[in-house]
Design a protein around this motif. Structure first.
Motif, PDB file in Angstrom:
ATOM      1  N   LEU A  11     -53.936  13.580 -16.332  1.00 42.37           N
ATOM      2  CA  LEU A  11     -53.790  13.330 -15.236  1.00 42.37           C
ATOM      3  C   LEU A  11     -54.447  11.756 -15.193  1.00 42.37           C
ATOM      4  CD1 LEU A  11     -55.283  16.310 -13.482  1.00 42.37           C
ATOM      5  CD2 LEU A  11     -53.251  16.256 -13.820  1.00 42.37           C
ATOM      6  N   ASP A  12     -54.978  10.425 -15.830  1.00 34.24           N
ATOM      7  CA  ASP A  12     -55.506  10.036 -16.129  1.00 34.24           C
ATOM      8  C   ASP A  12     -54.403   9.583 -16.290  1.00 34.24           C
ATOM      9  OD1 ASP A  12     -58.088  10.345 -15.417  1.00 34.24           O
ATOM     10  OD2 ASP A  12     -58.901  10.203 -17.860  1.00 34.24           O
ATOM     11  N   HIS A  13     -52.864  10.004 -16.938  1.00 31.90           N
ATOM     12  CA  HIS A  13     -51.802   9.210 -17.672  1.00 31.90           C
ATOM     13  C   HIS A  13     -50.983   8.897 -16.431  1.00 31.90           C
ATOM     14  CE1 HIS A  13     -52.933   8.263 -21.964  1.00 31.90           C
ATOM     15  NE2 HIS A  13     -53.138   9.244 -22.184  1.00 31.90           N
ATOM     16  N   LEU A  14     -51.132  10.143 -15.657  1.00 36.92           N
ATOM     17  CA  LEU A  14     -50.223   9.730 -14.561  1.00 36.92           C
ATOM     18  C   LEU A  14     -50.703   9.100 -13.742  1.00 36.92           C
ATOM     19  CD1 LEU A  14     -49.286  13.333 -13.618  1.00 36.92           C
ATOM     20  CD2 LEU A  14     -48.264  12.262 -15.077  1.00 36.92           C
ATOM     21  N   GLU A  15     -51.520   8.714 -13.267  1.00 35.50           N
ATOM     22  CA  GLU A  15     -52.374   7.883 -12.170  1.00 35.50           C
ATOM     23  C   GLU A  15     -52.157   6.243 -12.655  1.00 35.50           C
ATOM     24  OE1 GLU A  15     -54.453   5.978  -9.326  1.00 35.50           O
ATOM     25  OE2 GLU A  15     -53.405   8.117  -9.354  1.00 35.50           O
ATOM     26  N   SER A  16     -52.050   5.828 -14.521  1.00 29.89           N
ATOM     27  CA  SER A  16     -52.094   4.669 -14.810  1.00 29.89           C
ATOM     28  C   SER A  16     -49.936   4.615 -14.363  1.00 29.89           C
ATOM     29  CB  SER A  16     -52.581   4.450 -15.627  1.00 29.89           C
ATOM     30  OG  SER A  16     -51.715   3.550 -16.602  1.00 29.89           O
ATOM     31  N   LEU A  17     -49.738   5.473 -14.433  1.00 24.69           N
ATOM     32  CA  LEU A  17     -47.956   5.322 -14.766  1.00 24.69           C
ATOM     33  C   LEU A  17     -47.976   5.580 -13.093  1.00 24.69           C
ATOM     34  CD1 LEU A  17     -45.155   5.400 -15.786  1.00 24.69           C
ATOM     35  CD2 LEU A  17     -45.057   7.928 -15.454  1.00 24.69           C
ATOM     36  N   ARG A  18     -48.354   5.849 -12.121  1.00 21.18           N
ATOM     37  CA  ARG A  18     -48.355   5.557 -10.780  1.00 21.18           C
ATOM     38  C   ARG A  18     -48.739   4.080 -10.590  1.00 21.18           C
ATOM     39  NH1 ARG A  18     -50.941   5.665  -5.529  1.00 21.18           N
ATOM     40  NH2 ARG A  18     -53.031   5.933  -6.519  1.00 21.18           N
ATOM     41  N   ARG A  19     -49.944   3.689 -11.109  1.00 26.13           N
ATOM     42  CA  ARG A  19     -50.436   2.333 -10.784  1.00 26.13           C
ATOM     43  C   ARG A  19     -49.805   1.262 -10.970  1.00 26.13           C
ATOM     44  NH1 ARG A  19     -55.187   4.188 -11.900  1.00 26.13           N
ATOM     45  NH2 ARG A  19     -55.516   3.381 -14.328  1.00 26.13           N
ATOM     46  N   ASN A  20     -48.931   1.710 -12.393  1.00 32.99           N
ATOM     47  CA  ASN A  20     -47.541   0.180 -12.619  1.00 32.99           C
ATOM     48  C   ASN A  20     -46.460   0.464 -11.867  1.00 32.99           C
ATOM     49  OD1 ASN A  20     -48.802  -0.829 -15.548  1.00 32.99           O
ATOM     50  ND2 ASN A  20     -48.781   1.499 -15.459  1.00 32.99           N
ATOM     51  N   LEU A  21     -45.973   1.655 -11.124  1.00 36.23           N
ATOM     52  CA  LEU A  21     -44.678   1.728 -10.653  1.00 36.23           C
ATOM     53  C   LEU A  21     -44.852   1.273  -9.357  1.00 36.23           C
ATOM     54  CD1 LEU A  21     -43.807   5.584 -11.829  1.00 36.23           C
ATOM     55  CD2 LEU A  21     -42.288   3.614 -12.511  1.00 36.23           C
ATOM     56  N   LEU A  22     -45.776   1.205  -8.831  1.00 37.89           N
ATOM     57  CA  LEU A  22     -46.517   0.764  -7.959  1.00 37.89           C
ATOM     58  C   LEU A  22     -46.436  -0.819  -7.422  1.00 37.89           C
ATOM     59  CD1 LEU A  22     -49.301   2.868  -6.252  1.00 37.89           C
ATOM     60  CD2 LEU A  22     -46.956   2.854  -5.119  1.00 37.89           C
ATOM     61  N   ALA A  23     -47.066  -0.910  -8.416  1.00 36.53           N
ATOM     62  CA  ALA A  23     -47.500  -2.840  -9.122  1.00 36.53           C
ATOM     63  C   ALA A  23     -45.975  -2.510  -9.347  1.00 36.53           C
ATOM     64  CB  ALA A  23     -47.945  -3.070 -10.329  1.00 36.53           C
ATOM     65  N   VAL A  24     -44.717  -2.727  -9.964  1.00 39.70           N
ATOM     66  CA  VAL A  24     -43.108  -2.959  -9.911  1.00 39.70           C
ATOM     67  C   VAL A  24     -42.963  -3.170  -8.974  1.00 39.70           C
ATOM     68  CG1 VAL A  24     -41.126  -2.278 -11.250  1.00 39.70           C
ATOM     69  CG2 VAL A  24     -42.750  -2.103 -12.159  1.00 39.70           C
ATOM     70  N   ALA A  25     -42.885  -1.920  -7.958  1.00 36.35           N
ATOM     71  CA  ALA A  25     -42.577  -1.933  -6.356  1.00 36.35           C
ATOM     72  C   ALA A  25     -43.298  -3.306  -5.735  1.00 36.35           C
ATOM     73  CB  ALA A  25     -42.086  -0.662  -6.241  1.00 36.35           C
ATOM     74  N   GLY A  26     -44.383  -3.367  -5.730  1.00 38.54           N
ATOM     75  CA  GLY A  26     -44.864  -4.190  -5.037  1.00 38.54           C
ATOM     76  C   GLY A  26     -44.403  -6.398  -5.726  1.00 38.54           C
ATOM     77  N   VAL A  27     -44.271  -5.886  -6.821  1.00 38.97           N
ATOM     78  CA  VAL A  27     -43.577  -7.216  -6.843  1.00 38.97           C
ATOM     79  C   VAL A  27     -42.247  -7.766  -6.569  1.00 38.97           C
ATOM     80  CG1 VAL A  27     -42.651  -8.492  -9.272  1.00 38.97           C
ATOM     81  CG2 VAL A  27     -44.723  -7.697  -9.594  1.00 38.97           C
ATOM     82  N   PHE A  28     -41.259  -6.325  -6.421  1.00 44.19           N
ATOM     83  CA  PHE A  28     -40.122  -6.524  -6.327  1.00 44.19           C
ATOM     84  C   PHE A  28     -40.135  -7.031  -4.989  1.00 44.19           C
ATOM     85  CE2 PHE A  28     -36.376  -4.190  -3.990  1.00 44.19           C
ATOM     86  CZ  PHE A  28     -35.252  -5.604  -4.970  1.00 44.19           C
TER      87      PHE A  28
END
Length: 261
Positions: A11-28
């Motif tokens: 679950l920690d890995h999933l949460e970290s992945l979710r944060r990174n995906l949101l960061a990519v979307a925000g940067v875009f």
């Protein structure tokens, strides 16, 4: 207890992945908005090869210019966001690696970034002027005058930028497959003709429907393919053989080559 720990780690890995995906979307989104507000600067860079050839751009539909600026902002954001996504991906995977693996991954990431930037710059400064010069000068004496569409010009530019940014990553992909044992250099060497056919097919699918753009993509891609074979030949020789040397009387003496483990 062990199962609960494993579930928590997952679950920690999933949460970290979710944060990174949101960061990519925000940067875009941030880069897209920034590119739209400084669109004159971005358009000046994109339009420079056409201006050097004296090519004027027009819009033929009421909404074409506005939609063109939207495409300009979004496409520019894709180009800039890709390296950021790579950095976030490395940050996501490196905690699970050993120190040696981290060095290898970071080296590979640096090569990916350099090749990506090299592909974009090569397409913009070399390939695009060649393509535009050919299209503008084709049968120039037949009396047919060019009327270049703004939307079609952007489509040509960014299709070439996308294609070459991906093409320049092919050596990394091939070398990775070789290192993992999924592909052999002998296979790359044996199936050169098949690879050439696949390269031409990929060029036809990823570039505008004209032979010039396809050849401008296919030729560098095939040269990178050959370069991958040659580079891995060199590293394979280095891995396979080592020189036995010893120091005697202050001088290094080489005995013989022995095959390393």
């Amino acid at each position: 207890m062990s199962t609960r720990t494993q579930d928590g780690d997952f679950l920690d890995h999933l949460e970290s992945l979710r944060r990174n995906l949101l960061a990519v979307a925000g940067v875009f989104v941030a880069f897209a908005l920034a590119a739209f507000f400084v669109s004159d600067l971005v358009l000046g860079v994109v339009r420079l090869p056409a201006q050097r050839l004296g090519i004027a751009l027009y819009f033929t539909r009421p909404q074409e210019k506005f939609l063109g600026y939207i495409r300009l902002a979004l496409s520019s954001s894709v180009i800039v966001t890709a390296p950021v996504a790579l950095v976030l991906l490395l940050r996501f995977v490196t905690p699970a690696l050993t120190a040696g693996e981290k060095r290898q991954v970071m080296t590979a990431g640096a090569l990916v970034f350099v090749l990506y930037v090299g592909g974009v710059v090569f397409a913009l400064l070399v390939i695009l002027p060649i393509a535009l010069s050919f299209f503008a000068g084709f049968r120039a004496a037949d009396g047919i005058r060019p009327l270049w569409s703004f939307a079609e010009y952007l489509r040509l530019v960014f299709s070439l930028l996308y294609a070459f940014s991906l093409v320049f990553e092919s050596p990394i992909v091939l070398l990775l497959l070789v290192r993992c044992g999924l592909l052999r250099v002998e296979t790359l060497r044996t199936y050169r003709r098949h690879a050439l056919l696949l390269i031409l097919l990929a060029a036809a699918l990823t570039t505008p429907p004209d032979v010039v753009s396809q050849l401008l993509l296919a030729v560098p891609l095939y040269l990178l393919y050959e370069g991958t074979i040659q580079s891995d030949d060199g590293t394979s020789f280095t891995r396979k053989w080592r020189i036995n040397a010893r120091k005697e009387d202050g001088l290094w003496r080489v005995s013989n080559f022995t095959e390393s483990d």
